[in-house]
Design a protein around this motif. Structure first.
Motif, PDB file in Angstrom:
ATOM      1  N   MET A  51       0.842  -1.201   0.000  1.00 53.42           N
ATOM      2  CA  MET A  51       0.000   0.000   0.000  1.00 53.42           C
ATOM      3  C   MET A  51       0.878   1.252   0.000  1.00 53.42           C
ATOM      4  N   GLN A  52       0.464   2.274  -0.722  1.00 57.67           N
ATOM      5  CA  GLN A  52       1.244   3.497  -0.869  1.00 57.67           C
ATOM      6  C   GLN A  52       1.261   4.306   0.421  1.00 57.67           C
ATOM      7  N   LYS A  68       1.263  13.522   5.521  1.00 59.80           N
ATOM      8  CA  LYS A  68       0.369  14.635   5.852  1.00 59.80           C
ATOM      9  C   LYS A  68       0.545  15.009   7.318  1.00 59.80           C
ATOM     10  N   GLU A  69      -0.315  15.875   7.837  1.00 57.66           N
ATOM     11  CA  GLU A  69      -0.275  16.263   9.233  1.00 57.66           C
ATOM     12  C   GLU A  69      -0.827  15.123  10.100  1.00 57.66           C
ATOM     13  N   LEU A  70      -0.362  15.065  11.331  1.00 59.31           N
ATOM     14  CA  LEU A  70      -0.852  14.065  12.270  1.00 59.31           C
ATOM     15  C   LEU A  70      -2.282  14.390  12.674  1.00 59.31           C
ATOM     16  N   GLU A  71      -3.173  13.417  12.561  1.00 57.40           N
ATOM     17  CA  GLU A  71      -4.559  13.599  12.966  1.00 57.40           C
ATOM     18  C   GLU A  71      -4.691  13.351  14.465  1.00 57.40           C
ATOM     19  N   ARG A  72      -5.535  14.140  15.109  1.00 57.99           N
ATOM     20  CA  ARG A  72      -5.656  14.051  16.571  1.00 57.99           C
ATOM     21  C   ARG A  72      -6.045  12.650  17.027  1.00 57.99           C
ATOM     22  N   GLY A 102      -3.261   4.240   3.969  1.00 53.49           N
ATOM     23  CA  GLY A 102      -4.709   4.296   4.066  1.00 53.49           C
ATOM     24  C   GLY A 102      -5.080   5.234   5.195  1.00 53.49           C
ATOM     25  N   GLU A 103      -5.878   4.749   6.140  1.00 55.47           N
ATOM     26  CA  GLU A 103      -6.276   5.557   7.294  1.00 55.47           C
ATOM     27  C   GLU A 103      -5.391   5.309   8.509  1.00 55.47           C
TER      28      GLU A 103
END
Length: 210
Positions: free
Chosen positions: A1-2, A6-10, A60-61
């Motif tokens: 998976m790629q 990005k920014e760190l999500e809370r 992914g998520e």
């Protein structure tokens, strides 16, 4: 998976804390699980308060890695009153109750940095590097560091690590070991031998050759 940067999500703060606890082997210093989590949270919040750059890696998520850096001349974008208060309270607790058991660690790092600064001009510090310990061989750490190098091309950054961490990773990424010092951590009745390291590197941009 790629891998996506990005920014760190809370929602992933807890996961970043878990990566730090396991990757930096904090369990060798703190046995109680609740105290271990609270210290990991303190460590993350402390470095977020200082950070001017954040590189979070996702598949992914799912968060799979995080790098934070404090670079001169850049704004500290991740500060908050809540994080700052938590850090101050934890520092007070460690000073009053735990009697600051890692002072020898801090002193060793400070000494190495002072000696190195006598002959080097530094632009900032890479202060937090963690990756999912359950995923190996995917190049997550290298991918994040490459992005940081792209952002800070031409600048010389340094970082502290120790023999309890995967310090060879930095040597493989072109960092130079510019300082080392053996210490003995006194944790109550427990003694933990450790070697502190200082690494440094001039960040290489996309159009430069390492």
């Amino acid at each position: 998976m790629q891998i996506e940067l990005k920014e760190l999500e809370r929602k992933d703060y807890k996961k970043a804390i878990d990566f730090a606890v396991k990757g930096m082997h904090f369990n060798q210093y703190i046995e109680n699980k609740k105290e271990l989590y609270l210290y990991g949270k303190y460590f993350l919040y402390m470095e977020m308060q200082r950070a001017t750059q954040m590189v979070a890696a996702y598949m992914g998520e799912n968060l799979v890695g995080l790098v934070l850096a404090d670079v001169k001349g850049e704004s500290k974008r991740y500060q908050s009153i809540g994080k700052g208060l938590y850090v101050k309270v934890m520092e007070l607790i460690m000073k009053v109750i735990v009697k600051d058991p890692v002072s020898s660690y801090d002193k060793a790092n400070k000494k190495m940095l002072q000696e190195y600064k006598e002959n080097a001009n530094l632009d900032g510090e890479i202060c937090f590097v963690v990756a999912d310990p359950t995923i190996q061989g995917k190049g997550i750490g290298s991918y994040m560091m490459k992005e940081l190098e792209r952002r800070e091309a031409g600048k010389r950054l340094y970082l502290f690590t120790d023999s309890n961490c995967t310090y060879h990773f930095y040597e493989h990424r072109g960092f130079e070991r510019v300082g080392s010092q053996d210490i003995m951590l006194q944790l109550g009745k427990k003694e933990v031998p450790l070697t502190c390291f200082l690494f440094s590197k001039r960040m290489v941009g996309e159009n430069e050759v390492e």
